[in-house]
Write an enzyme that holds these catalytic residues in place. Structure first.
Site, mmCIF file in Angstrom:
data_model
loop_
_atom_site.group_PDB
_atom_site.id
_atom_site.type_symbol
_atom_site.label_atom_id
_atom_site.label_comp_id
_atom_site.label_asym_id
_atom_site.label_seq_id
_atom_site.Cartn_x
_atom_site.Cartn_y
_atom_site.Cartn_z
ATOM 1 N N ASN A 194 22.136 86.999 28.861
ATOM 2 C CA ASN A 194 22.426 87.156 30.285
ATOM 3 C C ASN A 194 23.854 86.762 30.647
ATOM 4 O OD1 ASN A 194 21.614 87.947 32.828
ATOM 5 N ND2 ASN A 194 20.922 85.890 33.414
ATOM 6 N N TYR A 237 18.168 75.710 43.307
ATOM 7 C CA TYR A 237 18.249 76.686 42.235
ATOM 8 C C TYR A 237 17.291 77.876 42.453
ATOM 9 C CZ TYR A 237 16.794 78.886 38.018
ATOM 10 O OH TYR A 237 16.421 79.838 37.128
ATOM 11 N N HIS A 282 16.114 72.881 36.594
ATOM 12 C CA HIS A 282 17.323 73.534 36.092
ATOM 13 C C HIS A 282 18.414 72.531 35.703
ATOM 14 C CE1 HIS A 282 19.481 77.497 35.713
ATOM 15 N NE2 HIS A 282 18.270 77.753 35.306
ATOM 16 N N GLU A 318 10.060 71.706 34.644
ATOM 17 C CA GLU A 318 10.918 72.359 33.649
ATOM 18 C C GLU A 318 12.346 71.817 33.706
ATOM 19 O OE1 GLU A 318 10.663 76.593 34.001
ATOM 20 O OE2 GLU A 318 12.616 76.895 33.077
ATOM 21 N N GLU A 345 14.603 76.963 27.090
ATOM 22 C CA GLU A 345 15.156 78.308 27.299
ATOM 23 C C GLU A 345 16.591 78.430 26.788
ATOM 24 O OE1 GLU A 345 14.594 78.439 31.635
ATOM 25 O OE2 GLU A 345 16.764 78.448 31.803
ATOM 26 N N ARG A 384 9.938 76.405 25.400
ATOM 27 C CA ARG A 384 10.286 77.564 26.234
ATOM 28 C C ARG A 384 11.318 78.499 25.617
ATOM 29 N NH1 ARG A 384 9.673 79.351 30.581
ATOM 30 N NH2 ARG A 384 11.731 79.371 31.556
ATOM 31 N N HIS A 397 10.317 81.773 27.684
ATOM 32 C CA HIS A 397 11.253 82.219 28.715
ATOM 33 C C HIS A 397 11.019 83.705 28.992
ATOM 34 C CE1 HIS A 397 15.745 82.734 29.895
ATOM 35 N NE2 HIS A 397 15.109 82.113 30.869
#
Ligand code: GCO
Ligand code: MG
Length: 407
Positions: free
Chosen positions: A37, A160, A216, A240, A266, A287, A316
């Site tokens: 990403n 977030y 996050h 998380e 992630e 994750r 994820h």
């Protein structure tokens, strides 16, 4: 069987999906997802310039050997760019193996452990009323689990992953020009507001709904410990990324003070990033994603390892994952004895379905894997030419005094 050629495509509806297609001399081909990403061109270049030339002439059935060849041969091991590129190759090879065996990939992994895999959706709102509407929308569709993110009062434009424009695919990407967007963060306001928010959600939606929340990476170890303790009363499915994932010792304090289930991973690219977290039972859910962690081959090993320590999967599934990696994860989820839950973003636009045709489907908050051979998802090259690359960035976060913080 031999690999004759391979091609990389970048593009998709609202996302720069990086898709690899590997062709063989027997007419079978496989597809893989290398989308990293907001850095999509890097794995694409890694594949084109360095990996594809080495693939030509290799036997695509030798999945393990090819994986080791690229991983060990790189010398500079791990890292998201390389692992996303290896991941795409690995997914495509499993796709070919499944097609050659006329079996869906989950059969090759050991068969189904469940009929369908539970998924969670992203509910969010600029304020709690919008958040509640967003949750209701998912409950009406039959979801049992939602991740909840809400704008924080007096902290405008932050908190977030607040989906202000209802564009599910792009809310974590800023496409506005040549530099990232900046956001402001204040942990004190967040820590003060979150218990109120969760209390209201429990009062409104009751105890049955599974609630997940993503911090996050924003808290310090001490703040996370205090927060985790407070979260226990709301019976979260998971909390998380309470602290930045690279500081694994940060979790000790949180674990000592709280039994809130923790989900992390992630941003991990391999088992070496998390074997201690797993072995020491510092997390409850791992994750990783099948793309950033190098494909089905290493992810399967990681999942097996985690099973021995009672750590479940919670892969994820952010909007950056194309339907190919979602399918690869769907096959692992169907098999994994320690499956927990799958993050799932509804990409189901007709454009996305045309680009990646498949019979996998979501119903009542569960992902149903198709029985088609291989990964069960195709890629339409005629469709991809409709899309061009659009550069984007993750936002950059600053504290109120200007200090750069964790996004
Ligand atoms: C999640 C994630 C993502 C990330 C994104 C970064 O839990 O889904 O935190 O939304 O922000 O994957 O590219
Ligand atoms: Mg997250």
């Amino acid at each position: 069987m031999k690999i004759t050629h391979a091609e990389v495509f970048v593009g998709g509806p609202g996302k720069n999906y990086v898709t690899l297609k590997i062709m063989t001399d027997e007419g079978l081909y496989g597809v893989g997802d290398a989308t990293l990403n907001n850095r999509e061109l890097l794995p694409a270049a890694y594949l084109k310039e360095y990996l594809i030339p080495c693939l030509i002439g290799k036997d695509p059935q030798k999945i393990e050997d090819i994986w080791q060849y690229f991983y060990k041969g790189a010398y500079f091991r791990r890292g998201p760019v390389a692992m996303a590129a290896f991941g795409a190759i690995d997914q495509a090879l499993w796709d070919i193996k499944g097609k050659a065996a006329n079996m869906p990939v989950y059969q090759l992994l050991g068969g189904k452990s469940r009929d369908a895999s539970k998924i969670y959706a992203h509910a969010s709102g600029v304020d709690i009323e919008h958040l509640k509407d967003s949750i209701r929308g998912y409950l009406e569709q039959g979801y049992e689990a939602v991740r909840v993110q809400c704008g924080i009062p007096d902290m405008p434009g932050s908190g977030y992953a607040i989906n202000q424009n209802k564009d599910v695919k792009n809310y974590i990407t800023s496409f506005n020009g040549n530099v990232p967007k900046e956001e402001v963060w204040d942990s004190k306001k967040y820590l003060r507001y979150l218990p109120k928010m969760l209390e209201e959600l429990r009062v409104t939606f009751g105890e049955d709904i599974d609630i997940l929340h993503d911090v996050h990476h924003r808290l310090t170890p001490r703040e996370a410990a205090q927060f985790g303790k407070e979260m226990e009363q709301f019976n979260l499915y998971w909390l998380e990324d309470p602290t930045p994932a690279e500081d694994q010792d940060a979790l000790k304090l949180l674990r000592q003070h709280s039994t809130v289930p923790i989900a992390i991973g992630e941003v991990f690219n391999s088992i070496y990033d998390c074997h201690q977290l797993i072995q020491n039972q510092m997390i409850d859910f791992i994750r990783v994603s099948c793309t950033y962690a190098g494909g089905i081959t290493p992810t399967r090993k990681l999942v097996d390892f985690a099973a021995h320590f009672n750590v479940k999967t919670g892969f994820h599934g952010a909007p950056s994952h194309s339907p190919i990696s979602m399918a690869a994860q769907g096959h692992i989820n169907a098999w994994a004895p320690n499956f927990g839950i799958q993050e799932y973003l509804v990409l189901g636009t007709s454009e996305c379905d045309q680009l990646f045709p498949s019979d996998h489907f979501v119903k009542n908050g569960h992902f149903h894997i198709s029985d088609a051979p291989g990964l069960g998802v195709d890629f339409d090259e005629k469709e991809v030419v409709k899309y061009s690359f659009n550069k984007g960035y993750h936002p950059v976060t600053r504290l109120t005094d200007g200090t750069v913080w964790n996004y």
